[in-house]
Design an enzyme around this catalytic site. Sequence first.
Site, PDB file in Angstrom:
ATOM      1  N   ASN A   1      38.103  10.112  -1.975  1.00 18.74           N
ATOM      2  CA  ASN A   1      37.067  10.279  -0.964  1.00 18.74           C
ATOM      3  C   ASN A   1      35.775   9.701  -1.537  1.00 18.74           C
ATOM      4  O   ASN A   1      35.123  10.321  -2.368  1.00 18.74           O
ATOM      5  CB  ASN A   1      36.892  11.773  -0.629  1.00 18.74           C
ATOM      6  CG  ASN A   1      35.752  12.006   0.351  1.00 18.74           C
ATOM      7  OD1 ASN A   1      35.211  11.047   0.930  1.00 18.74           O
ATOM      8  ND2 ASN A   1      35.374  13.258   0.548  1.00 18.74           N
TER       9      ASN A   1
ATOM     10  N   LYS B   1      33.029   9.222  -0.087  1.00 19.07           N
ATOM     11  CA  LYS B   1      31.809   9.777   0.529  1.00 19.07           C
ATOM     12  C   LYS B   1      30.871   8.621   0.933  1.00 19.07           C
ATOM     13  O   LYS B   1      31.366   7.605   1.390  1.00 19.07           O
ATOM     14  CB  LYS B   1      31.155  10.792  -0.408  1.00 19.07           C
ATOM     15  CG  LYS B   1      32.184  11.845  -0.870  1.00 19.07           C
ATOM     16  CD  LYS B   1      31.600  13.000  -1.607  1.00 19.07           C
ATOM     17  CE  LYS B   1      32.720  13.958  -2.005  1.00 19.07           C
ATOM     18  NZ  LYS B   1      32.254  15.175  -2.629  1.00 19.07           N
TER      19      LYS B   1
ATOM     20  N   HIS C   1      35.444  18.330   6.027  1.00 18.33           N
ATOM     21  CA  HIS C   1      34.970  18.380   4.644  1.00 18.33           C
ATOM     22  C   HIS C   1      33.763  19.327   4.562  1.00 18.33           C
ATOM     23  O   HIS C   1      32.951  19.377   5.485  1.00 18.33           O
ATOM     24  CB  HIS C   1      34.587  16.977   4.160  1.00 18.33           C
ATOM     25  CG  HIS C   1      34.366  16.933   2.681  1.00 18.33           C
ATOM     26  ND1 HIS C   1      33.188  17.364   2.101  1.00 18.33           N
ATOM     27  CD2 HIS C   1      35.180  16.566   1.664  1.00 18.33           C
ATOM     28  CE1 HIS C   1      33.298  17.243   0.782  1.00 18.33           C
ATOM     29  NE2 HIS C   1      34.489  16.761   0.493  1.00 18.33           N
TER      30      HIS C   1
ATOM     31  N   GLU D   1      31.043  19.099   3.093  1.00 14.90           N
ATOM     32  CA  GLU D   1      29.741  18.437   3.264  1.00 14.90           C
ATOM     33  C   GLU D   1      29.430  18.248   4.743  1.00 14.90           C
ATOM     34  O   GLU D   1      28.276  18.306   5.167  1.00 14.90           O
ATOM     35  CB  GLU D   1      29.726  17.100   2.499  1.00 14.90           C
ATOM     36  CG  GLU D   1      29.561  17.337   1.016  1.00 14.90           C
ATOM     37  CD  GLU D   1      30.258  16.322   0.126  1.00 14.90           C
ATOM     38  OE1 GLU D   1      30.604  15.240   0.607  1.00 14.90           O
ATOM     39  OE2 GLU D   1      30.473  16.640  -1.065  1.00 14.90           O
TER      40      GLU D   1
ATOM     41  N   GLU E   1      39.481  22.928  -1.175  1.00 14.52           N
ATOM     42  CA  GLU E   1      38.340  22.434  -1.954  1.00 14.52           C
ATOM     43  C   GLU E   1      37.288  23.535  -2.049  1.00 14.52           C
ATOM     44  O   GLU E   1      36.415  23.641  -1.175  1.00 14.52           O
ATOM     45  CB  GLU E   1      37.717  21.210  -1.268  1.00 14.52           C
ATOM     46  CG  GLU E   1      38.596  19.993  -1.239  1.00 14.52           C
ATOM     47  CD  GLU E   1      37.766  18.707  -1.207  1.00 14.52           C
ATOM     48  OE1 GLU E   1      37.943  17.885  -2.103  1.00 14.52           O
ATOM     49  OE2 GLU E   1      36.940  18.533  -0.289  1.00 14.52           O
TER      50      GLU E   1
ATOM     51  N   GLY F   1      31.721  18.409  -7.131  1.00 15.74           N
ATOM     52  CA  GLY F   1      30.594  17.699  -7.744  1.00 15.74           C
ATOM     53  C   GLY F   1      29.900  18.459  -8.864  1.00 15.74           C
ATOM     54  O   GLY F   1      28.801  18.096  -9.272  1.00 15.74           O
TER      55      GLY F   1
ATOM     56  N   SER G   1      35.976  18.402  -8.571  1.00 11.35           N
ATOM     57  CA  SER G   1      35.794  17.988  -9.976  1.00 11.35           C
ATOM     58  C   SER G   1      37.084  17.583 -10.679  1.00 11.35           C
ATOM     59  O   SER G   1      37.270  17.847 -11.868  1.00 11.35           O
ATOM     60  CB  SER G   1      35.080  19.090 -10.773  1.00 11.35           C
ATOM     61  OG  SER G   1      33.764  19.257 -10.290  1.00 11.35           O
TER      62      SER G   1
HETATM   63  P1  13P Z   1      34.245  15.750  -6.602  1.00  8.01           P
HETATM   64  O1  13P Z   1      35.584  15.241  -7.091  1.00  8.01           O
HETATM   65  O2  13P Z   1      33.125  14.813  -6.836  1.00  8.01           O
HETATM   66  O3  13P Z   1      34.002  17.152  -7.101  1.00  8.01           O
HETATM   67  O4  13P Z   1      34.366  15.864  -4.991  1.00  8.01           O
HETATM   68  C1  13P Z   1      35.446  16.516  -4.446  1.00  8.01           C
HETATM   69  C2  13P Z   1      35.450  16.271  -2.991  1.00  8.01           C
HETATM   70  O5  13P Z   1      34.578  16.706  -2.287  1.00  8.01           O
HETATM   71  C3  13P Z   1      36.540  15.432  -2.455  1.00  8.01           C
HETATM   72  O6  13P Z   1      36.586  15.495  -1.072  1.00  8.01           O
END
Ligand code: 13P
Length: 246
Positions: free
Chosen positions: A9, A11, A93, A95, A166, A172, A209
């Site tokens: 992903n 983003k 997601h 976010e 997640e 992150g 992560s």
């Molecule tokens: P990270 O791997 O940067 O923690 O992000 C995970 C994520 O949100 C994947 O959709």
Amino acid sequence: MQKKIIIANWKCNPISTKEGEKILFSLKESIKTENEVIICPPSVFLSHFLTLFSGIYSFGGQDCFFEEKGAYTGEISPKMLQSIGCKYVIVGHSERRTIFNETDKTINLKINRILNSTKLIPILCIGENREEREKNKTFAILKEQIKNALKGVAIGKAKKIIIAYEPIWAIGTGVYAEEKQIEEAKDYIAKILCDIYGSKTSKIIYGGSVDSKNIKQILGTTDMDGVLVGGSSLKPKEFSAIANYK
Ligand code: 13P
């Protein structure tokens, strides 16, 4: 050895087609695996990457709208993603839930639209935040998010969905969930699916992560079907080590 689902992903990264191409060409050299590798770049890059790399990776959108077409400025429908060759789409997601106020209701509309009007495979993201975990609300949150997202979804269609656990506190942060927490969440998600459909129906993956150092721990010691990778998926060395997991 069971094939794993490894999803990138990206983003809102990178900021140019060239940079994205560079990552994908580099991965092409270093990924040697039977695993299913799925790249979800920003939607503006999808067509271009699908032309250059179809047959090498599968591609997916990072989100979609819940209507097929019409006067909805800025939106992209599941049918549009399918028409350019995508096979997957991420939905819900964290976010999008927190920054863009996405609700269980709109997520449910999206899941139904995807399943009823396309062959796309939805990757449904769920997970608790730190406060919810500390207050022992993790299972309640997972149950609510799954039940609400799957309203109106018949068993045959539910089997197509990939559920991505997640935990928001692991996204992150560099701190991935412990194997025990991942396993507990997977068992609980499977239980909810059994309550609704009588069987586990969906594949369940982990995100938060994930990197080249913890991938063996995460996939080797838990029963997860794959991983959803954010930050590490933009670094070719990191992501190829993750994708090459066996
Ligand atoms: P990270 O791997 O940067 O923690 O992000 C995970 C994520 O949100 C994947 O959709």
